[in-house]
Write a protein that holds these residues in place. Sequence first.
Motif, PDB file in Angstrom:
ATOM      1  N   GLN A  79       4.083   8.160   5.799  1.00 49.58           N
ATOM      2  CA  GLN A  79       3.938   7.683   4.424  1.00 49.58           C
ATOM      3  C   GLN A  79       3.332   6.285   4.388  1.00 49.58           C
ATOM      4  O   GLN A  79       2.478   5.997   3.550  1.00 49.58           O
ATOM      5  CB  GLN A  79       5.305   7.668   3.732  1.00 49.58           C
ATOM      6  CG  GLN A  79       5.851   9.051   3.422  1.00 49.58           C
ATOM      7  CD  GLN A  79       7.297   9.009   2.952  1.00 49.58           C
ATOM      8  OE1 GLN A  79       8.036   8.049   3.206  1.00 49.58           O
ATOM      9  NE2 GLN A  79       7.713  10.050   2.257  1.00 49.58           N
ATOM     10  N   LEU A  80       3.756   5.441   5.306  1.00 49.96           N
ATOM     11  CA  LEU A  80       3.233   4.075   5.355  1.00 49.96           C
ATOM     12  C   LEU A  80       1.744   4.064   5.646  1.00 49.96           C
ATOM     13  O   LEU A  80       0.961   3.397   4.949  1.00 49.96           O
ATOM     14  CB  LEU A  80       3.981   3.272   6.425  1.00 49.96           C
ATOM     15  CG  LEU A  80       3.423   1.872   6.734  1.00 49.96           C
ATOM     16  CD1 LEU A  80       3.502   0.979   5.500  1.00 49.96           C
ATOM     17  CD2 LEU A  80       4.166   1.255   7.914  1.00 49.96           C
ATOM     18  N   VAL A  81       1.344   4.796   6.677  1.00 54.46           N
ATOM     19  CA  VAL A  81      -0.063   4.823   7.066  1.00 54.46           C
ATOM     20  C   VAL A  81      -0.918   5.395   5.940  1.00 54.46           C
ATOM     21  O   VAL A  81      -1.978   4.849   5.597  1.00 54.46           O
ATOM     22  CB  VAL A  81      -0.259   5.637   8.360  1.00 54.46           C
ATOM     23  CG1 VAL A  81      -1.746   5.833   8.660  1.00 54.46           C
ATOM     24  CG2 VAL A  81       0.431   4.942   9.539  1.00 54.46           C
ATOM     25  N   THR A  82      -0.442   6.473   5.345  1.00 51.92           N
ATOM     26  CA  THR A  82      -1.194   7.096   4.255  1.00 51.92           C
ATOM     27  C   THR A  82      -1.321   6.153   3.066  1.00 51.92           C
ATOM     28  O   THR A  82      -2.409   6.002   2.480  1.00 51.92           O
ATOM     29  CB  THR A  82      -0.516   8.405   3.806  1.00 51.92           C
ATOM     30  OG1 THR A  82      -0.501   9.334   4.879  1.00 51.92           O
ATOM     31  CG2 THR A  82      -1.253   9.024   2.628  1.00 51.92           C
ATOM     32  N   GLU A  83      -0.236   5.514   2.696  1.00 50.25           N
ATOM     33  CA  GLU A  83      -0.265   4.610   1.544  1.00 50.25           C
ATOM     34  C   GLU A  83      -1.239   3.450   1.776  1.00 50.25           C
ATOM     35  O   GLU A  83      -2.000   3.084   0.873  1.00 50.25           O
ATOM     36  CB  GLU A  83       1.135   4.059   1.272  1.00 50.25           C
ATOM     37  CG  GLU A  83       1.175   3.094   0.093  1.00 50.25           C
ATOM     38  CD  GLU A  83       2.572   2.665  -0.259  1.00 50.25           C
ATOM     39  OE1 GLU A  83       2.930   1.503   0.040  1.00 50.25           O
ATOM     40  OE2 GLU A  83       3.321   3.486  -0.827  1.00 50.25           O
ATOM     41  N   LYS A  84      -1.214   2.889   2.968  1.00 48.77           N
ATOM     42  CA  LYS A  84      -2.112   1.768   3.265  1.00 48.77           C
ATOM     43  C   LYS A  84      -3.569   2.215   3.244  1.00 48.77           C
ATOM     44  O   LYS A  84      -4.450   1.497   2.743  1.00 48.77           O
ATOM     45  CB  LYS A  84      -1.763   1.169   4.628  1.00 48.77           C
ATOM     46  CG  LYS A  84      -0.431   0.435   4.653  1.00 48.77           C
ATOM     47  CD  LYS A  84      -0.451  -0.776   3.724  1.00 48.77           C
ATOM     48  CE  LYS A  84       0.834  -1.568   3.784  1.00 48.77           C
ATOM     49  NZ  LYS A  84       0.800  -2.744   2.875  1.00 48.77           N
ATOM     50  N   ARG A  85      -3.835   3.394   3.777  1.00 50.08           N
ATOM     51  CA  ARG A  85      -5.202   3.905   3.792  1.00 50.08           C
ATOM     52  C   ARG A  85      -5.691   4.208   2.370  1.00 50.08           C
ATOM     53  O   ARG A  85      -6.846   3.922   2.023  1.00 50.08           O
ATOM     54  CB  ARG A  85      -5.283   5.165   4.662  1.00 50.08           C
ATOM     55  CG  ARG A  85      -5.184   4.876   6.153  1.00 50.08           C
ATOM     56  CD  ARG A  85      -5.088   6.138   6.979  1.00 50.08           C
ATOM     57  NE  ARG A  85      -5.154   5.834   8.413  1.00 50.08           N
ATOM     58  CZ  ARG A  85      -4.952   6.745   9.369  1.00 50.08           C
ATOM     59  NH1 ARG A  85      -4.687   8.009   9.055  1.00 50.08           N
ATOM     60  NH2 ARG A  85      -5.038   6.377  10.636  1.00 50.08           N
ATOM     61  N   ILE A  86      -4.803   4.762   1.561  1.00 52.35           N
ATOM     62  CA  ILE A  86      -5.167   5.076   0.180  1.00 52.35           C
ATOM     63  C   ILE A  86      -5.443   3.794  -0.603  1.00 52.35           C
ATOM     64  O   ILE A  86      -6.370   3.731  -1.431  1.00 52.35           O
ATOM     65  CB  ILE A  86      -4.047   5.878  -0.510  1.00 52.35           C
ATOM     66  CG1 ILE A  86      -3.889   7.254   0.147  1.00 52.35           C
ATOM     67  CG2 ILE A  86      -4.336   6.047  -2.001  1.00 52.35           C
ATOM     68  CD1 ILE A  86      -5.100   8.141   0.082  1.00 52.35           C
ATOM     69  N   THR A  87      -4.677   2.761  -0.346  1.00 51.08           N
ATOM     70  CA  THR A  87      -4.887   1.477  -1.018  1.00 51.08           C
ATOM     71  C   THR A  87      -6.280   0.926  -0.711  1.00 51.08           C
ATOM     72  O   THR A  87      -6.986   0.448  -1.605  1.00 51.08           O
ATOM     73  CB  THR A  87      -3.814   0.459  -0.577  1.00 51.08           C
ATOM     74  OG1 THR A  87      -2.530   0.922  -0.981  1.00 51.08           O
ATOM     75  CG2 THR A  87      -4.082  -0.912  -1.200  1.00 51.08           C
ATOM     76  N   VAL A  88      -6.676   1.004   0.556  1.00 54.28           N
ATOM     77  CA  VAL A  88      -8.011   0.542   0.939  1.00 54.28           C
ATOM     78  C   VAL A  88      -9.075   1.420   0.287  1.00 54.28           C
ATOM     79  O   VAL A  88     -10.113   0.926  -0.193  1.00 54.28           O
ATOM     80  CB  VAL A  88      -8.176   0.563   2.479  1.00 54.28           C
ATOM     81  CG1 VAL A  88      -9.615   0.230   2.874  1.00 54.28           C
ATOM     82  CG2 VAL A  88      -7.221  -0.424   3.127  1.00 54.28           C
ATOM     83  N   ALA A  89      -8.823   2.724   0.252  1.00 56.09           N
ATOM     84  CA  ALA A  89      -9.780   3.650  -0.363  1.00 56.09           C
ATOM     85  C   ALA A  89      -9.993   3.316  -1.842  1.00 56.09           C
ATOM     86  O   ALA A  89     -11.131   3.332  -2.343  1.00 56.09           O
ATOM     87  CB  ALA A  89      -9.279   5.084  -0.217  1.00 56.09           C
ATOM     88  N   LYS A  90      -8.915   2.996  -2.542  1.00 56.69           N
ATOM     89  CA  LYS A  90      -9.017   2.636  -3.957  1.00 56.69           C
ATOM     90  C   LYS A  90      -9.854   1.371  -4.131  1.00 56.69           C
ATOM     91  O   LYS A  90     -10.663   1.273  -5.068  1.00 56.69           O
ATOM     92  CB  LYS A  90      -7.627   2.420  -4.551  1.00 56.69           C
ATOM     93  CG  LYS A  90      -6.826   3.700  -4.729  1.00 56.69           C
ATOM     94  CD  LYS A  90      -5.432   3.390  -5.269  1.00 56.69           C
ATOM     95  CE  LYS A  90      -4.625   4.655  -5.499  1.00 56.69           C
ATOM     96  NZ  LYS A  90      -3.254   4.354  -5.997  1.00 56.69           N
TER      97      LYS A  90
END
Length: 223
Positions: free
Chosen positions: A162-173
């Motif tokens: 969840q942490l890795v996904t959330e951080k990656r999604i934040t950068v994607a946004k």
Amino acid sequence: MEHDRPFRNAEFYTDDLAEAVGADSHTVAKALNYATHHSFDAWLARWRNTEIIRLVKENPGIDAAHLATQVGYASADDLCERFETLNGISLHTFVKKLTESEQSSQNAKMEKLGALLRTLVEERRVYLDPNLSIESLAAQLGTNRNTLSIVVHNTYGMTVKQLVTEKRITVAKQILMAEPEATNAEIASRCGFADASTFNRRFKAHTGTTPREWSKQPRQPEQ
């Protein structure tokens, strides 16, 4: 002698030690006094005391009665009395202090790992590595995957995935807002996702919309 540990026998006396080493009792007593500056009884008590401390450190929850049988005391009361005489502290207090010390040490270790994790995530942004795995992240922390999971939960309140996904999604946004023309493949490679398909799937699972749908949604300007 060390291997056989005859002191575990509650009926272990000078004669038994003499027989074990192949000498007479008088010679053994003199040898003990010369080598340890203690009588047989004092030497035996200290030997057993060392064993008690070792066993308690290995298993702080060990029962005193069971401990007594392990080290050669006739009863738990006898063990506790001898232990307090030799150490100036009751066995109960010793175990309590040992447990508190170990807990404090464990807490300090977890805090140190949490600080290192924040450095890896917030400063080094290790999540941008598409080859990042639980094992590789644990290795960077110098720990195992079970401890890593605990540290991540304590620090961020979520699982490693969840942490890795959330951080990656934040950068994607951030990329979607700053670079509207960037393709999903480009964004995926810059955010740590294996490919555009994985990025699209994870993004939708996380936000409820595809990247393109999300980028077209109206947003309130930041204050």
